[in-house]
Design a protein around this motif. Structure first.
Motif, mmCIF file in Angstrom:
data_model
loop_
_atom_site.group_PDB
_atom_site.id
_atom_site.type_symbol
_atom_site.label_atom_id
_atom_site.label_comp_id
_atom_site.label_asym_id
_atom_site.label_seq_id
_atom_site.Cartn_x
_atom_site.Cartn_y
_atom_site.Cartn_z
ATOM 1 N N ASP A 156 -1.486 6.125 -2.474
ATOM 2 C CA ASP A 156 -1.813 5.932 -3.890
ATOM 3 C C ASP A 156 -0.861 4.938 -4.540
ATOM 4 O OD1 ASP A 156 -3.890 7.736 -3.706
ATOM 5 O OD2 ASP A 156 -2.726 9.434 -4.479
ATOM 6 N N HIS A 158 0.745 2.525 -3.165
ATOM 7 C CA HIS A 158 0.568 1.168 -2.642
ATOM 8 C C HIS A 158 -0.886 0.693 -2.713
ATOM 9 C CE1 HIS A 158 4.696 0.634 -1.284
ATOM 10 N NE2 HIS A 158 4.669 1.860 -0.773
ATOM 11 N N GLY A 159 -1.638 1.268 -3.617
ATOM 12 C CA GLY A 159 -2.984 0.761 -3.856
ATOM 13 C C GLY A 159 -3.992 1.066 -2.770
ATOM 14 N N GLY A 160 -3.737 2.104 -1.963
ATOM 15 C CA GLY A 160 -4.705 2.538 -0.966
ATOM 16 C C GLY A 160 -4.472 2.029 0.438
ATOM 17 N N SER A 161 -3.434 1.229 0.653
ATOM 18 C CA SER A 161 -3.164 0.709 1.998
ATOM 19 C C SER A 161 -1.672 0.706 2.292
ATOM 20 C CB SER A 161 -3.716 -0.708 2.140
ATOM 21 O OG SER A 161 -3.348 -1.261 3.402
ATOM 22 N N LYS A 165 3.459 -1.927 6.078
ATOM 23 C CA LYS A 165 4.609 -1.361 5.370
ATOM 24 C C LYS A 165 5.580 -0.725 6.364
ATOM 25 C CE LYS A 165 2.786 -2.172 1.270
ATOM 26 N NZ LYS A 165 3.336 -3.227 0.374
#
Length: 429
Positions: A156, A158-161, A165
Motif C-alpha cells: 500500500d 509503495h503504490g501496489g508494487s 525494492k
C-alpha cells in the motif's frame, strides 16, 4: 535442623497442594527478571488482573474460582520447562508460555500430557493446523500472518508494487526471530523484492552499530523488525542515529510496545508496528477493573502497567482462555472441567465482535473463531504508529487479512512434515 527441614518440606507440600484444591488452575509462566523483564512483567500483570476481575466480580467462571500460580522463567527455556513440570500436577488446565523457545520444548510434553498450550502471536506457526497439533492453539494470529500483513502494508505504501525494492529483516537470532524468514522469502519471490536478512544475537541486542551500518550501506526501502526486549530499543535508537526514516520501519507486534519506543524520545516518532488488539484504557472494561481490582488493592504490582500494549496483550490472552473455559463448561455440562474438555472448548470457540463488546472490549481484537482444523483463527492484525509528542500509539489501518495464498501451503508443508517425523495420525476427518 531436622525440625527446620521438616517444616520446609511441609510448607513445600502445602504450597504445591493448595492450588490443586481449586477447580480452575491457569499457571502464569512469567518473567519478571532477566533481560526481557520489562516486557514480561507488563504481560504478566494483565494476565493476572483479568482473572482477578473474574474472581472478584463474577465469582470466577461458572461459579468456580480461578487460581493463577505464577512461575518465573526469566525467558529461559530450561526454566520454562521446569515451571511446566512443577505446576502441571496442580491441576493445570492450560499453559501460555510467552516464549517461542519454551513453546517448542513444551509441544511434545503438553501433547503427551494432553494439556492445551495457548500461544497467541508466538510459538510454532504451523500449530495453526489442528489436524496435526491437537493441543496447541495460536489464535488470533501467528508470525507468518504478521509477515504477510507487513508486506501488504508496504504494498500500500509503495503504490501496489514492491518490484525492485529492498526490504531488510532485522531479527532476533533465535527460534522466534527466524520464524518469518521462510514466509518472507516466498513473499519476496511473489512480489519481486530483495530480502536482506540481518540477524542480531540476543546477547548483543544492545549493540547494533554493525547491523545499522549495513542497513545504511545497503539502503533498503524498508526495514522489518522481529525483536524483543532491549533489542527493540537499541534498533530504534540506532535507526534514529543513522537517520533512517522511522515511518519506513515496521515491527512485528512483539516490537511495538511503549518500552520499545520511549527510550528514543522524539527520535522514535512515526515508527510503525503491528498489533492484533487495542491498547490504552479507553474501554468499558477498565471501569470494572478499577472497581473490583485496582481500588481494592488487588491489582498485580498495584496496576502500574494497566493500559500499556503488553498489559493489554496479557489481558487479551486471559480473555481468550476464560472464554474457552466457559465454552468447555457449557459443552461438558460441568463447571469442573479437565484439560481435554478445555481443548474441546478452544475448538468450539467463537468470540464474535458482539461478544467482545459484552466483555467491555469493543473493537479490541478480531473475531476469534477456531475449529478442529483451524487452531489459528483469522490471522488478522492492524498497523499502529507511534506519536512521540502525545506518547501513544495510533491505529492507522483496519484489521487486515494475511496472504493465505502464500501462508496456507507453508503451514500445510511444515505441519505435515512434523506429523511424519513424529508418527502423528492426522485428525478431524
Amino acid at each position: 535442623m531436622k525440625l527446620r527441614f521438616a517444616s520446609l518440606v511441609a510448607a513445600a507440600v502445602m504450597a504445591t497442594a493448595a492450588p490443586a484444591l481449586a477447580d480452575l488452575v491457569v499457571p502464569n509462566l512469567s518473567y519478571r527478571t532477566g533481560p526481557y523483564a520489562a516486557n514480561g512483567t507488563q504481560y504478566a500483570d494483565g494476565f493476572n488482573d483479568y482473572f482477578t476481575l473474574l474472581n472478584e466480580r463474577d465469582g470466577g467462571i461458572g461459579g468456580q474460582k480461578i487460581v493463577v500460580p505464577e512461575c518465573e522463567t526469566a525467558y529461559n527455556t530450561e526454566k520454562g520447562v521446569e515451571c511446566y513440570e512443577s505446576t502441571k500436577g496442580q491441576g493445570a488446565l492450560v499453559y501460555n508460555p510467552l516464549s517461542t523457545g519454551i513453546t517448542y520444548q513444551l509441544i511434545p510434553k503438553a501433547t503427551a500430557d494432553k494439556i492445551p498450550l495457548y500461544t497467541p502471536g508466538y510459538g510454532r506457526t504451523s500449530a495453526q493446523n489442528g489436524k496435526v497439533f491437537e493441543w496447541v492453539f495460536n489464535a488470533p494470529a501467528n508470525y507468518w500472518d504478521g509477515a504477510s500483513i507487513i508486506v501488504k502494508h508496504l504494498l500500500d505504501v509503495h503504490g501496489g508494487s514492491l518490484e525492485g525494492k529492498k526490504i531488510a529483516l532485522l531479527y532476533h537470532n533465535s527460534a522466534y526471530g527466524k520464524e518469518p524468514i521462510r514466509t518472507l522469502q516466498e513473499l519476496a519471490k511473489k512480489h519481486k523484492f530483495e530480502l536482506i536478512e540481518v540477524p542480531v544475537d540476543p546477547a548483543a541486542g544492545q549493540e547494533q552499530k554493525s547491523q545499522w551500518l549495513q542497513i545504511r550501506r545497503d539502503k533498503p526501502d524498508n526495514v522489518i523488525i522481529y525483536g524483543w526486549g532491549v533489542m527493540n530499543q537499541a534498533a530504534i535508537q540506532e535507526a534514529a542515529n543513522v537517520r533512517y526514516p522511522m515511518d519506513q520501519i515496521v515491527g512485528i507486534w512483539w516490537s511495538g510496545s511503549e518500552v520499545d519506543v520511549t527510550p528514543a524520545g522524539a527520535g522514535a516518532n512515526g515508527y510503525k508496528a503491528l498489533t492484533f488488539h487495542g491498547a490504552g484504557k479507553d474501554y468499558p472494561i477498565y471501569a470494572d477493573l478499577q472497581k473490583y481490582v485496582m481500588d481494592p488493592g488487588k491489582a498485580s504490582q498495584g496496576g502500574a502497567n494497566a493500559g500499556t500494549v503488553l498489559y493489554s496483550r496479557g489481558m487479551y490472552a486471559a480473555v481468550v482462555i476464560a472464554e474457552a473455559i466457559k465454552k468447555a463448561q457449557e459443552l461438558a455440562g460441568t463447571p469442573t472441567i479437565t484439560p481435554a474438555q478445555l481443548r474441546d472448548g478452544f475448538e468450539a470457540l467463537d468470540i464474535s465482535p458482539a461478544r467482545m463488546a459484552e466483555l467491555g472490549l469493543p473493537d479490541f481484537g478480531p473475531e476469534v473463531k477456531m475449529s478442529c482444523e483451524n487452531h489459528g483463527g483469522s490471522g488478522m492484525a492492524r498497523v499502529q504508529q507511534w506519536d512521540a509528542a502525545a506518547g501513544k500509539w495510533n491505529l492507522i489501518t483496519e484489521f487486515t487479512e494475511p496472504d493465505n495464498e502464500v501462508i496456507e501451503p507453508l503451514i500445510t508443508a511444515d505441519s505435515e512434515a512434523f506429523a511424519k517425523e513424529n508418527n502423528i495420525t492426522m485428525r478431524c476427518n
